[in-house]
Scaffold this motif. Structure first.
Motif, PDB file in Angstrom:
ATOM      1  N   ALA A  23       0.717  -1.373   0.002  1.00  0.00           N
ATOM      2  CA  ALA A  23      -0.112   0.061  -0.052  1.00  0.00           C
ATOM      3  C   ALA A  23       1.024   1.323   0.004  1.00  0.00           C
ATOM      4  CB  ALA A  23      -0.935  -0.107   1.219  1.00  0.00           C
ATOM      5  N   ALA A  26       2.331   1.624  -3.386  1.00  0.00           N
ATOM      6  CA  ALA A  26       1.041   2.204  -4.277  1.00  0.00           C
ATOM      7  C   ALA A  26       1.150   3.819  -4.284  1.00  0.00           C
ATOM      8  CB  ALA A  26      -0.390   1.390  -3.966  1.00  0.00           C
ATOM      9  N   ILE A  42      -1.793  -1.926  -5.271  1.00  0.00           N
ATOM     10  CA  ILE A  42      -2.938  -2.041  -4.738  1.00  0.00           C
ATOM     11  C   ILE A  42      -3.581  -3.372  -4.408  1.00  0.00           C
ATOM     12  CG2 ILE A  42      -5.526  -1.381  -4.487  1.00  0.00           C
ATOM     13  CD1 ILE A  42      -3.668   0.618  -3.101  1.00  0.00           C
ATOM     14  N   THR A  89      -4.307   0.219   3.770  1.00  0.00           N
ATOM     15  CA  THR A  89      -4.927  -0.067   2.442  1.00  0.00           C
ATOM     16  C   THR A  89      -5.912   0.663   1.840  1.00  0.00           C
ATOM     17  OG1 THR A  89      -3.625  -2.341   2.909  1.00  0.00           O
ATOM     18  CG2 THR A  89      -5.348  -2.115   0.644  1.00  0.00           C
ATOM     19  N   LYS A  93      -5.923   3.407  -1.300  1.00  0.00           N
ATOM     20  CA  LYS A  93      -6.812   3.602  -2.261  1.00  0.00           C
ATOM     21  C   LYS A  93      -7.381   4.800  -2.690  1.00  0.00           C
ATOM     22  CE  LYS A  93      -8.638  -1.147  -1.435  1.00  0.00           C
ATOM     23  NZ  LYS A  93      -9.960  -2.083  -1.271  1.00  0.00           N
TER      24      LYS A  93
END
Length: 103
Positions: A23, A26, A42, A89, A93
């Motif tokens: 994460a 990402a 992700i 996480t 996003k």
């Protein structure tokens, strides 16, 4: 602590840690406008969380069958690590989505 429970607890810690690391990566990729890499990370984080949940489900199944385990600091740590990784996480996003909109 039984070996099976110890392995499940360590699985929780390892997979949750991998999820959080993915994460973070990402977010770093999105910051560089590499959204393909961000989405891959992700996905990797989500897959690691699935593996962590499998380990957790094993422990929950044992308890539901009446095989209660001793609650140790390591067990509590594994649950905390999992919950933190799930939250991280989810936030990653959202941050990736924000970078997409800005870019």
């Amino acid at each position: 602590m039984e070996q099976q429970n110890l392995e499940a607890i360590m699985g929780l810690i390892v997979h949750a840690g991998n999820a959080k690391s993915d994460a973070v990566e990402a977010i770093q990729a999105a910051k560089q406008s590499d959204f393909s890499e961000a989405e891959d990370k992700i996905t990797a984080a989500e897959n690691a969380l699935v593996e962590a949940h499998h380990a957790q489900t094993g422990l929950l199944t044992q308890e539901a069958q009446g095989n209660n385990m001793e609650v140790t600091l390591l067990a509590v740590h594994s649950q905390d690590h999992l919950m933190t990784s799930i939250a991280f996480t989810d936030l990653a996003k959202e941050i990736v989505d924000i970078y997409k909109r800005i870019g």
